[in-house]
Design a protein around this motif. Structure first.
Motif, PDB file in Angstrom:
ATOM      1  N   ASP A 134      43.970 -27.217  39.872  1.00 58.96           N
ATOM      2  CA  ASP A 134      42.886 -26.263  39.609  1.00 58.96           C
ATOM      3  C   ASP A 134      42.905 -25.750  38.172  1.00 58.96           C
ATOM      4  OD1 ASP A 134      45.004 -24.455  39.530  1.00 58.96           O
ATOM      5  OD2 ASP A 134      44.223 -23.176  41.140  1.00 58.96           O
ATOM      6  N   GLY A 135      43.815 -26.282  37.343  1.00 64.79           N
ATOM      7  CA  GLY A 135      43.877 -25.907  35.931  1.00 64.79           C
ATOM      8  C   GLY A 135      44.871 -24.827  35.581  1.00 64.79           C
ATOM      9  N   ALA A 136      45.548 -24.234  36.576  1.00 66.24           N
ATOM     10  CA  ALA A 136      46.534 -23.186  36.309  1.00 66.24           C
ATOM     11  C   ALA A 136      47.855 -23.809  35.858  1.00 66.24           C
ATOM     12  CB  ALA A 136      46.760 -22.344  37.560  1.00 66.24           C
ATOM     13  N   LEU A 137      48.492 -23.175  34.882  1.00 63.24           N
ATOM     14  CA  LEU A 137      49.790 -23.655  34.413  1.00 63.24           C
ATOM     15  C   LEU A 137      50.800 -23.555  35.549  1.00 63.24           C
ATOM     16  CD1 LEU A 137      51.438 -24.712  32.002  1.00 63.24           C
ATOM     17  CD2 LEU A 137      51.940 -22.334  31.424  1.00 63.24           C
ATOM     18  N   LYS A 138      51.500 -24.661  35.809  1.00 63.43           N
ATOM     19  CA  LYS A 138      52.440 -24.735  36.925  1.00 63.43           C
ATOM     20  C   LYS A 138      53.892 -24.638  36.454  1.00 63.43           C
ATOM     21  CE  LYS A 138      53.559 -27.892  40.762  1.00 63.43           C
ATOM     22  NZ  LYS A 138      53.140 -29.167  41.402  1.00 63.43           N
ATOM     23  N   ALA A 139      54.232 -25.414  35.414  1.00 60.71           N
ATOM     24  CA  ALA A 139      55.626 -25.451  34.975  1.00 60.71           C
ATOM     25  C   ALA A 139      55.717 -25.864  33.511  1.00 60.71           C
ATOM     26  CB  ALA A 139      56.414 -26.441  35.828  1.00 60.71           C
ATOM     27  N   VAL A 140      56.694 -25.256  32.830  1.00 60.66           N
ATOM     28  CA  VAL A 140      57.004 -25.607  31.449  1.00 60.66           C
ATOM     29  C   VAL A 140      58.502 -25.870  31.378  1.00 60.66           C
ATOM     30  CG1 VAL A 140      57.050 -24.801  29.058  1.00 60.66           C
ATOM     31  CG2 VAL A 140      55.142 -24.156  30.546  1.00 60.66           C
ATOM     32  N   PRO A 141      58.902 -27.118  31.098  1.00 56.97           N
ATOM     33  CA  PRO A 141      60.333 -27.386  30.950  1.00 56.97           C
ATOM     34  C   PRO A 141      60.918 -26.523  29.835  1.00 56.97           C
ATOM     35  CG  PRO A 141      59.124 -29.442  31.119  1.00 56.97           C
ATOM     36  CD  PRO A 141      58.108 -28.333  30.954  1.00 56.97           C
ATOM     37  N   CYS A 142      62.116 -26.043  30.047  1.00 57.02           N
ATOM     38  CA  CYS A 142      62.795 -25.179  29.065  1.00 57.02           C
ATOM     39  C   CYS A 142      61.915 -23.980  28.720  1.00 57.02           C
ATOM     40  CB  CYS A 142      63.157 -25.967  27.813  1.00 57.02           C
ATOM     41  SG  CYS A 142      64.137 -27.435  28.139  1.00 57.02           S
ATOM     42  N   ALA A 143      61.392 -23.336  29.741  1.00 60.79           N
ATOM     43  CA  ALA A 143      60.443 -22.232  29.557  1.00 60.79           C
ATOM     44  C   ALA A 143      61.000 -21.105  28.683  1.00 60.79           C
ATOM     45  CB  ALA A 143      60.018 -21.682  30.921  1.00 60.79           C
ATOM     46  N   TRP A 144      62.324 -20.956  28.632  1.00 57.42           N
ATOM     47  CA  TRP A 144      62.919 -19.908  27.786  1.00 57.42           C
ATOM     48  C   TRP A 144      62.557 -20.090  26.309  1.00 57.42           C
ATOM     49  CZ3 TRP A 144      65.813 -23.605  30.358  1.00 57.42           C
ATOM     50  CH2 TRP A 144      66.378 -24.584  29.559  1.00 57.42           C
ATOM     51  N   ASP A 145      62.248 -21.325  25.900  1.00 58.91           N
ATOM     52  CA  ASP A 145      61.833 -21.577  24.521  1.00 58.91           C
ATOM     53  C   ASP A 145      60.374 -21.220  24.275  1.00 58.91           C
ATOM     54  OD1 ASP A 145      64.237 -22.455  23.506  1.00 58.91           O
ATOM     55  OD2 ASP A 145      63.817 -24.577  23.883  1.00 58.91           O
ATOM     56  N   PHE A 146      59.650 -20.886  25.328  1.00 61.45           N
ATOM     57  CA  PHE A 146      58.215 -20.610  25.220  1.00 61.45           C
ATOM     58  C   PHE A 146      57.873 -19.256  25.830  1.00 61.45           C
ATOM     59  CE2 PHE A 146      58.844 -25.190  25.310  1.00 61.45           C
ATOM     60  CZ  PHE A 146      58.178 -25.555  24.151  1.00 61.45           C
ATOM     61  N   ALA A 147      58.689 -18.257  25.505  1.00 59.50           N
ATOM     62  CA  ALA A 147      58.464 -16.911  26.044  1.00 59.50           C
ATOM     63  C   ALA A 147      57.101 -16.363  25.645  1.00 59.50           C
ATOM     64  CB  ALA A 147      59.568 -15.971  25.562  1.00 59.50           C
ATOM     65  N   HIS A 148      56.540 -16.846  24.549  1.00 56.14           N
ATOM     66  CA  HIS A 148      55.235 -16.392  24.066  1.00 56.14           C
ATOM     67  C   HIS A 148      54.081 -16.960  24.889  1.00 56.14           C
ATOM     68  CE1 HIS A 148      55.989 -20.275  22.231  1.00 56.14           C
ATOM     69  NE2 HIS A 148      54.681 -20.415  22.105  1.00 56.14           N
ATOM     70  N   VAL A 149      54.331 -17.953  25.732  1.00 54.81           N
ATOM     71  CA  VAL A 149      53.263 -18.583  26.517  1.00 54.81           C
ATOM     72  C   VAL A 149      52.975 -17.737  27.750  1.00 54.81           C
ATOM     73  CG1 VAL A 149      52.618 -20.607  27.879  1.00 54.81           C
ATOM     74  CG2 VAL A 149      53.793 -20.897  25.685  1.00 54.81           C
ATOM     75  N   ASP A 150      51.745 -17.253  27.841  1.00 55.97           N
ATOM     76  CA  ASP A 150      51.300 -16.468  28.994  1.00 55.97           C
ATOM     77  C   ASP A 150      50.592 -17.422  29.954  1.00 55.97           C
ATOM     78  OD1 ASP A 150      50.138 -14.791  30.838  1.00 55.97           O
ATOM     79  OD2 ASP A 150      49.102 -13.532  29.376  1.00 55.97           O
ATOM     80  N   PRO A 151      51.191 -17.705  31.126  1.00 49.97           N
ATOM     81  CA  PRO A 151      50.571 -18.652  32.060  1.00 49.97           C
ATOM     82  C   PRO A 151      49.134 -18.289  32.426  1.00 49.97           C
ATOM     83  CG  PRO A 151      52.808 -18.159  32.759  1.00 49.97           C
ATOM     84  CD  PRO A 151      52.483 -17.219  31.621  1.00 49.97           C
ATOM     85  N   ALA A 152      48.821 -17.007  32.505  1.00 52.34           N
ATOM     86  CA  ALA A 152      47.456 -16.587  32.852  1.00 52.34           C
ATOM     87  C   ALA A 152      46.449 -16.981  31.770  1.00 52.34           C
ATOM     88  CB  ALA A 152      47.411 -15.083  33.091  1.00 52.34           C
ATOM     89  N   LYS A 153      46.924 -17.133  30.531  1.00 51.10           N
ATOM     90  CA  LYS A 153      46.034 -17.480  29.421  1.00 51.10           C
ATOM     91  C   LYS A 153      46.189 -18.950  29.008  1.00 51.10           C
ATOM     92  CE  LYS A 153      45.974 -12.828  27.532  1.00 51.10           C
ATOM     93  NZ  LYS A 153      46.377 -11.974  26.418  1.00 51.10           N
ATOM     94  N   THR A 154      46.890 -19.726  29.823  1.00 58.11           N
ATOM     95  CA  THR A 154      47.173 -21.108  29.466  1.00 58.11           C
ATOM     96  C   THR A 154      46.592 -22.051  30.523  1.00 58.11           C
ATOM     97  OG1 THR A 154      49.209 -20.242  28.502  1.00 58.11           O
ATOM     98  CG2 THR A 154      49.002 -22.606  28.559  1.00 58.11           C
ATOM     99  N   ARG A 155      45.384 -21.732  30.952  1.00 54.29           N
ATOM    100  CA  ARG A 155      44.667 -22.612  31.876  1.00 54.29           C
ATOM    101  C   ARG A 155      44.054 -23.764  31.088  1.00 54.29           C
ATOM    102  NH1 ARG A 155      43.775 -21.160  36.861  1.00 54.29           N
ATOM    103  NH2 ARG A 155      41.961 -22.513  37.027  1.00 54.29           N
ATOM    104  N   LEU A 156      43.867 -24.886  31.758  1.00 56.13           N
ATOM    105  CA  LEU A 156      43.207 -26.015  31.112  1.00 56.13           C
ATOM    106  C   LEU A 156      41.752 -25.689  30.842  1.00 56.13           C
ATOM    107  CD1 LEU A 156      44.614 -28.987  33.202  1.00 56.13           C
ATOM    108  CD2 LEU A 156      45.266 -28.282  30.889  1.00 56.13           C
ATOM    109  N   PRO A 157      41.215 -26.109  29.706  1.00 54.93           N
ATOM    110  CA  PRO A 157      39.795 -25.888  29.419  1.00 54.93           C
ATOM    111  C   PRO A 157      38.935 -26.673  30.417  1.00 54.93           C
ATOM    112  CG  PRO A 157      40.988 -26.549  27.434  1.00 54.93           C
ATOM    113  CD  PRO A 157      41.919 -26.725  28.592  1.00 54.93           C
TER     114      PRO A 157
END
Length: 182
Positions: A98-121
């Motif tokens: 449905d376009g929602a971010l599900k998983a980011v490997p090594c997510a600790w390196d991407f603390a700035h990534v907000d899953p709510a704002k990282t939906r697919l266009p």
């Protein structure tokens, strides 16, 4: 007479993409290409790629076929498939169907990534007569308005909703789309 530029110019092709292909409804696939939840169809036009995915509730969503991390395509080439998610083959970033971010490997390196704002266009999706259309322009008229009564009555009169694709052939030709159609 038409000028040769309409058939050969890269500038003319770029203008067509900017003013036509990016703003018009395009037939991406048939309903039977994506009958079950998780089924997808990858549609390509010009240098762009889109993935149309059947959702759990039976609806269809369309997305830019590109990872938001490094722009790698989720799905290569045009065609059908099925899956539980859209996963980047490069770094493994994964989105739900449905376009929602599900998983980011090594997510600790991407603390700035907000899953709510990282939906697919998303691109707009429309249905008519068994066809699934997409449109990149959020301000374009609806598919019904775009088709108009004449095209809709033609689709309905030929009962295209009851038809199906028997065979699909794809070829790369050393010419632009207009010359291939001609």
């Amino acid at each position: 007479d038409l000028t040769y530029d309409e058939f050969t110019s890269t500038d003319y092709a770029a203008a067509e993409h900017e003013h036509m292909w990016s703003r018009t409804w395009q037939w991406a696939c048939r309903e039977e290409h994506i009958p079950e939840p998780g089924d997808f169809y990858t549609y390509e036009v010009a240098h762009l790629s889109y993935v149309v995915v059947r959702q759990e509730d039976g609806s269809v969503k369309g997305f830019v076929n590109s990872c938001l991390h490094r722009s790698t395509k989720f799905k290569r080439g045009e065609g059908v498939g099925s899956g539980n998610d859209l996963r980047c083959p490069y770094h493994g970033w994964t989105w739900e169907n449905d376009g929602a971010l599900k998983a980011v490997p090594c997510a600790w390196d991407f603390a700035h990534v907000d899953p709510a704002k990282t939906r697919l266009p998303e691109v707009r999706v429309g249905h008519w007569g068994g066809f699934v259309f997409i449109n990149m322009d959020k301000n374009a008229p609806t598919l019904a308005e775009y088709l108009g009564p004449a095209a809709k009555s033609h689709i309905d009169a030929w009962k295209l909703v009851n038809r199906y694709i028997y065979l699909h052939v794809s070829k790369r030709l050393p010419c632009n789309w207009k010359l291939a159609i001609d």
